[in-house]
Write a protein that holds these residues in place. Structure first.
Motif, PDB file in Angstrom:
ATOM      1  N   ILE A  53     -68.235  12.361 -40.706  1.00 33.88           N
ATOM      2  CA  ILE A  53     -67.997  11.427 -39.600  1.00 33.88           C
ATOM      3  C   ILE A  53     -66.784  11.924 -38.819  1.00 33.88           C
ATOM      4  CG2 ILE A  53     -67.542   9.050 -38.919  1.00 33.88           C
ATOM      5  CD1 ILE A  53     -68.647   9.624 -42.449  1.00 33.88           C
ATOM      6  N   SER A  54     -66.976  12.176 -37.530  1.00 32.43           N
ATOM      7  CA  SER A  54     -65.900  12.695 -36.679  1.00 32.43           C
ATOM      8  C   SER A  54     -65.619  11.719 -35.550  1.00 32.43           C
ATOM      9  CB  SER A  54     -66.278  14.065 -36.114  1.00 32.43           C
ATOM     10  OG  SER A  54     -66.495  14.998 -37.153  1.00 32.43           O
ATOM     11  N   LEU A  55     -64.369  11.711 -35.134  1.00 33.08           N
ATOM     12  CA  LEU A  55     -63.904  10.809 -34.072  1.00 33.08           C
ATOM     13  C   LEU A  55     -63.254  11.621 -32.965  1.00 33.08           C
ATOM     14  CD1 LEU A  55     -62.960   7.935 -32.942  1.00 33.08           C
ATOM     15  CD2 LEU A  55     -60.880   8.325 -34.280  1.00 33.08           C
ATOM     16  N   ALA A  56     -63.643  11.339 -31.709  1.00 35.54           N
ATOM     17  CA  ALA A  56     -62.987  11.913 -30.528  1.00 35.54           C
ATOM     18  C   ALA A  56     -62.566  10.767 -29.636  1.00 35.54           C
ATOM     19  CB  ALA A  56     -63.928  12.854 -29.782  1.00 35.54           C
ATOM     20  N   ILE A  57     -61.284  10.741 -29.296  1.00 43.99           N
ATOM     21  CA  ILE A  57     -60.748   9.668 -28.472  1.00 43.99           C
ATOM     22  C   ILE A  57     -59.806  10.273 -27.441  1.00 43.99           C
ATOM     23  CG2 ILE A  57     -58.954   9.211 -30.199  1.00 43.99           C
ATOM     24  CD1 ILE A  57     -59.060   6.269 -29.349  1.00 43.99           C
ATOM     25  N   LYS A  58     -59.955   9.855 -26.212  1.00 45.73           N
ATOM     26  CA  LYS A  58     -59.238  10.470 -25.099  1.00 45.73           C
ATOM     27  C   LYS A  58     -57.726  10.429 -25.288  1.00 45.73           C
ATOM     28  CE  LYS A  58     -58.394   9.713 -20.153  1.00 45.73           C
ATOM     29  NZ  LYS A  58     -58.376  11.132 -19.793  1.00 45.73           N
ATOM     30  N   TYR A  88     -63.430  17.439 -31.785  1.00 51.30           N
ATOM     31  CA  TYR A  88     -63.095  16.097 -32.246  1.00 51.30           C
ATOM     32  C   TYR A  88     -61.667  16.077 -32.773  1.00 51.30           C
ATOM     33  CZ  TYR A  88     -68.011  14.941 -31.701  1.00 51.30           C
ATOM     34  OH  TYR A  88     -69.255  14.716 -31.157  1.00 51.30           O
ATOM     35  N   ASP A  89     -61.111  14.876 -32.847  1.00 49.88           N
ATOM     36  CA  ASP A  89     -59.705  14.727 -33.219  1.00 49.88           C
ATOM     37  C   ASP A  89     -59.499  14.434 -34.697  1.00 49.88           C
ATOM     38  OD1 ASP A  89     -58.672  14.917 -30.458  1.00 49.88           O
ATOM     39  OD2 ASP A  89     -59.726  13.020 -30.167  1.00 49.88           O
ATOM     40  N   PHE A  90     -60.499  13.878 -35.343  1.00 48.89           N
ATOM     41  CA  PHE A  90     -60.371  13.541 -36.768  1.00 48.89           C
ATOM     42  C   PHE A  90     -61.748  13.595 -37.399  1.00 48.89           C
ATOM     43  CE2 PHE A  90     -60.616  10.403 -40.202  1.00 48.89           C
ATOM     44  CZ  PHE A  90     -59.584  10.832 -41.030  1.00 48.89           C
ATOM     45  N   SER A  91     -61.823  14.141 -38.614  1.00 50.59           N
ATOM     46  CA  SER A  91     -63.100  14.225 -39.329  1.00 50.59           C
ATOM     47  C   SER A  91     -62.889  13.862 -40.788  1.00 50.59           C
ATOM     48  CB  SER A  91     -63.694  15.636 -39.236  1.00 50.59           C
ATOM     49  OG  SER A  91     -64.017  15.969 -37.897  1.00 50.59           O
ATOM     50  N   ILE A 113     -64.883   2.758 -42.832  1.00 57.04           N
ATOM     51  CA  ILE A 113     -65.291   3.863 -41.964  1.00 57.04           C
ATOM     52  C   ILE A 113     -65.714   3.339 -40.596  1.00 57.04           C
ATOM     53  CG2 ILE A 113     -66.926   5.759 -41.664  1.00 57.04           C
ATOM     54  CD1 ILE A 113     -67.033   6.007 -44.709  1.00 57.04           C
ATOM     55  N   ALA A 114     -66.384   2.194 -40.560  1.00 59.22           N
ATOM     56  CA  ALA A 114     -66.800   1.604 -39.285  1.00 59.22           C
ATOM     57  C   ALA A 114     -65.602   1.172 -38.449  1.00 59.22           C
ATOM     58  CB  ALA A 114     -67.717   0.414 -39.530  1.00 59.22           C
ATOM     59  N   LEU A 115     -64.440   0.992 -39.085  1.00 58.10           N
ATOM     60  CA  LEU A 115     -63.210   0.612 -38.377  1.00 58.10           C
ATOM     61  C   LEU A 115     -62.360   1.829 -38.034  1.00 58.10           C
ATOM     62  CD1 LEU A 115     -62.172  -2.539 -40.451  1.00 58.10           C
ATOM     63  CD2 LEU A 115     -62.884  -2.516 -38.058  1.00 58.10           C
ATOM     64  N   LEU A 116     -62.951   2.994 -37.961  1.00 56.81           N
ATOM     65  CA  LEU A 116     -62.193   4.225 -37.718  1.00 56.81           C
ATOM     66  C   LEU A 116     -61.445   4.166 -36.381  1.00 56.81           C
ATOM     67  CD1 LEU A 116     -61.455   7.067 -38.601  1.00 56.81           C
ATOM     68  CD2 LEU A 116     -63.629   7.876 -37.676  1.00 56.81           C
ATOM     69  N   LYS A 117     -62.110   3.757 -35.326  1.00 62.96           N
ATOM     70  CA  LYS A 117     -61.435   3.668 -34.021  1.00 62.96           C
ATOM     71  C   LYS A 117     -60.328   2.626 -34.056  1.00 62.96           C
ATOM     72  CE  LYS A 117     -62.688   1.085 -30.669  1.00 62.96           C
ATOM     73  NZ  LYS A 117     -63.344   0.375 -29.549  1.00 62.96           N
ATOM     74  N   ARG A 118     -60.599   1.487 -34.657  1.00 63.15           N
ATOM     75  CA  ARG A 118     -59.596   0.414 -34.735  1.00 63.15           C
ATOM     76  C   ARG A 118     -58.349   0.884 -35.467  1.00 63.15           C
ATOM     77  NH1 ARG A 118     -56.303  -1.938 -38.512  1.00 63.15           N
ATOM     78  NH2 ARG A 118     -55.725  -4.053 -37.858  1.00 63.15           N
ATOM     79  N   ASN A 119     -58.519   1.615 -36.555  1.00 66.93           N
ATOM     80  CA  ASN A 119     -57.368   2.071 -37.330  1.00 66.93           C
ATOM     81  C   ASN A 119     -56.575   3.133 -36.575  1.00 66.93           C
ATOM     82  OD1 ASN A 119     -57.929   0.354 -39.490  1.00 66.93           O
ATOM     83  ND2 ASN A 119     -59.288   1.848 -40.472  1.00 66.93           N
TER      84      ASN A 119
END
Length: 317
Positions: A53-58, A88-91, A113-119
């Motif tokens: 699971i990877s996260l990309a946020i501006k 991506y910024d975090f994986s 994991i579903a709260l990844l952006k929130r955290n």
């Protein structure tokens, strides 16, 4: 009013299905878009039992400056990988064959994991709350009056999470101020926004007196952010200010406070769009009703006289 969820429902659904163990492992390669220029990528690049699971946020550079890497390491330390997936910024990687035994622990892992952006977005808020604790302790030690505002000189943390919009957070010894800059493209949006925010103010006066103070200013920026890094004044920008007092910053309330306030912008504009859609539907309904009235008001065409074969006339007179 609808309250938007803090977690990503699609990530929660996918992981709940995979962690249940009811089906055979299958390959995953899915890109998910979320609010605020956030993108997730769920995939199985190595094997079908290892889900990445990877996260990309501006605004991740801003968040990293205020401790996002530390917060993510605290929440997902055993699953985080470095370096993250390219682009991506975090994986993080979860091995389906090494999940917790109990169903409750698996559900908690899915929710986390579903709260990844929130955290990730919680980092500047947690830093501001820690600064508040320090400043409040110093103020109590120096016997300062907590009811009198004081310029503490603390930093204004700016999170540029959209192209023209930002969140500004500033801690003081008696409060934490959170300011959202939001762009209204149309004059009608400004009107709807003002009505919504006035309801926030009125609700606090009427019944919810323990709610944070809400202020709204159009075009003119609040004094707290005029010297903030990267601040650019604009006439198309409105500013919504939340003032969090010590009763909102109790340890038992902080996590819930962070979750509520960081989703405010999406909640705000979502309801503006819903209100406009409702108004348009009501206007279309009214137009349809008026057309029915007009159709019923048309005079009937008089029946013409008729003649028999002998030439006699009959019909309405």
């Amino acid at each position: 009013m609808l309250l938007l969820q803090y977690h990503n429902l699609l990530i929660q659904s996918i992981l709940t299905d995979r962690f249940s163990g009811d089906s055979l492992p299958t390959a995953i390669d899915q890109v998910i878009s979320d609010f605020d220029n956030v993108t997730f990528h769920i995939s199985t690049p190595e094997s079908r039992t290892k889900i990445q699971i990877s996260l990309a946020i501006k605004c991740f550079p801003d968040l990293a400056r205020y401790g996002a890497n530390e917060v993510l390491a605290r929440e997902y330390g055993e699953y985080a990988i470095s370096p993250p997936e390219p682009g991506y910024d975090f994986s993080m990687v979860v091995d389906v064959e090494k999940l917790p035994e109990s169903a409750e622990e698996r559900e908690q892992l899915v929710d986390k994991i579903a709260l990844l952006k929130r955290n990730a977005l919680a980092a500047p808020f947690e830093r501001a709350f820690a600064q508040f604790d320090t400043l409040a302790a110093e103020a109590a030690k120096n016997a300062l009056d907590l009811s009198v505002p004081e310029d503490s000189g603390s930093e204004v943390m700016a999170v540029h999470y959209r192209d023209e919009e930002s969140i500004y957070i500033r801690a003081a010894h008696d409060r934490v101020t959170v300011i959202f800059s939001t762009v209204f493209r149309e004059e009608t949006d400004r009107v709807f926004g003002k009505v919504f925010l006035q309801e926030f103010v009125d609700a606090r006066r009427r019944a919810i007196q323990n709610a944070p103070q809400v202020l709204y200013s159009n075009k003119e920026a609040p004094l707290e952010i005029r010297r903030a890094p990267g601040f650019k004044p604009s006439e198309d920008v409105g500013y919504v200010t939340f003032v969090l007092f010590p009763r909102h910053l109790l340890p038992a309330r902080r996590e819930n406070c962070i979750s509520h306030i960081q989703i405010f912008r999406d909640y705000f504009h979502y309801h503006i769009k819903c209100s406009k859609a409702y108004m348009h539907s009501r206007m279309r309904y009214r137009v349809a009703e008026f057309l029915k009235v007009l159709n019923r008001a048309k005079p009937e065409v008089a029946e013409k006289e008729r003649k028999t074969a002998t030439g006699r006339r009959f019909g309405p007179r």
